[in-house]
Design an enzyme around this catalytic site. Sequence first.
Site, PDB file in Angstrom:
ATOM      1  CG  ASP A 169     131.570  25.301  22.637  1.00 36.13           C
ATOM      2  OD1 ASP A 169     132.491  24.627  22.167  1.00 36.13           O
ATOM      3  OD2 ASP A 169     130.661  24.838  23.330  1.00 36.13           O
ATOM      4  CG  HIS A 175     130.056  25.452  31.607  1.00 31.30           C
ATOM      5  ND1 HIS A 175     130.131  24.506  32.594  1.00 31.30           N
ATOM      6  CD2 HIS A 175     130.571  24.899  30.487  1.00 31.30           C
ATOM      7  CE1 HIS A 175     130.681  23.420  32.099  1.00 31.30           C
ATOM      8  NE2 HIS A 175     130.960  23.615  30.826  1.00 31.30           N
TER       9      HIS A 175
END
Length: 433
Positions: A367, A310
């Site tokens: 996700d 991320h």
Amino acid sequence: MGYFMKETAKLTYKEKSIELPVTEGTFGEKGLDISKLRATTGLITFDPGSVNTGSCNSSITYLNGEEGILLYRGIPIEQLAEKSTFLETAYLLIYGKLPNQDENKYFSESIINHSMLHESVKDFYSGVPATAHPMAVCSAVIGALATFYPDALDPRNERHVEISIHRLIAKLPTIAAYSYKKSIGQPFMYPDDSLDYCSNYLRMMFSVPCAEYYADPVIAKALDVLFILHADHEQNCSTSTVRLVGSSMANLFASISAGISALWGPLHGGANQAVIEMLQNIHEDGGNINKYIDKAKDKNDPFRLMGFGHRVYKNFDPRSRILKKYCQGVLDTMGVYEPYLEIAMKLEDIALKDDYFIEKKLYPNVDFYSGIIYRAMKIPLNMFTVLFAIGRLPGWIAQWVEMHRDKHFKIGRPRQIFTGAKKTHYEPIEERQ
Ligand code: ACO
């Protein structure tokens, strides 16, 4: 709250020095205010991917990537996931506080009242092939909504903005469900005002006119939590897109339509679909997890472990922790065996002990587990990112509204360092090589 200046930093370039104000946020995060940099030095900054660039002040969402903290208007995501509802969280993000009972009633009823689409909107769906990706359809139909409400599009008119907000939150689930119905050739199902937001969406997705349908409350609740977890994430790619488009004074529908397009990419919201495709490949390839870990580490292989890493979190994404717990719970309640969950958990286990992932601080993101829950809910793969969009919508709206009220509001217009040809001349075609 937040934003005040007490320090300066000195920048020296050639013989000239300037003092740059240092701005400080609520939690002590600091930034160099370079708004006068070009005017005083002629220099601009160069920051590909805006990795070091703060584009705005915001009081909506706080996220601390090092410690894995996520707060909406000060409230930890863990508490909202456990105690709130998606519509209440949407209100919190957009209006800055949790609604009282009257506000909650008014907001929820207004959302229910606006969930139907103008009948002519259905004609848009006839113009796209059944194979169309629903993200493309949703983006197009949201943009097209502006054509139905030409009298309510002024970003500076509070009443116009208010009604557009309610219309968007109410209609996106209907638009999304229609895009799925179109793809499988089933009739569109009208919304049902007697149902809550998520049960209504599930009914529009999965019911048919010739049979009774009952939305499982366990699935509806899980979907509600997923929407809460996705509701805002400060200045990510799609949110920055919504702000940038809105900064030209484009209407809210146009701005949100652009946000949906930005979210579609596999490095952003599209990753939830890409994670399942990856788990499917690993499953079909005999479940050889180490082979895929090695591929992800190989500099000459473009493969990346989807759902890992991320831009901001250099620790566990707090949303993925909540989802991991939820995932097993939902599968147990539904009595579903999910081979992909097993692969995902082994993959996570191996990656978290591997030096490559440890050094680069690559942890599972939101996700990684969301797709597994969507699969258990029988949500088709190409609808995963659409669900992300429904969840993210209140965040996009809140950021758009905040931008318009910001005293520093300006059209967004980055600069560039030009590296192309020097001035040349037009060559007639017959003289060109
Ligand atoms: N698998 C393998 N290696 C990775 C991964 C990954 N998933 N993610 C990052 N890396 C490596 C990169 O190769 C790079 O290595 P290098 O320094 O040797 O060149 C290093 O880690 C840093 O990666 P960047 O791409 O520079 O980091 P950035 O912050 O730009 O990208 C991103 C973040 C796009 C999320 C990236 O981690 C990625 O591609 N992840 C997979 C896609 C994904 O899951 N996206 C969803 C993000 S969450 C969201 O949008 C809701």
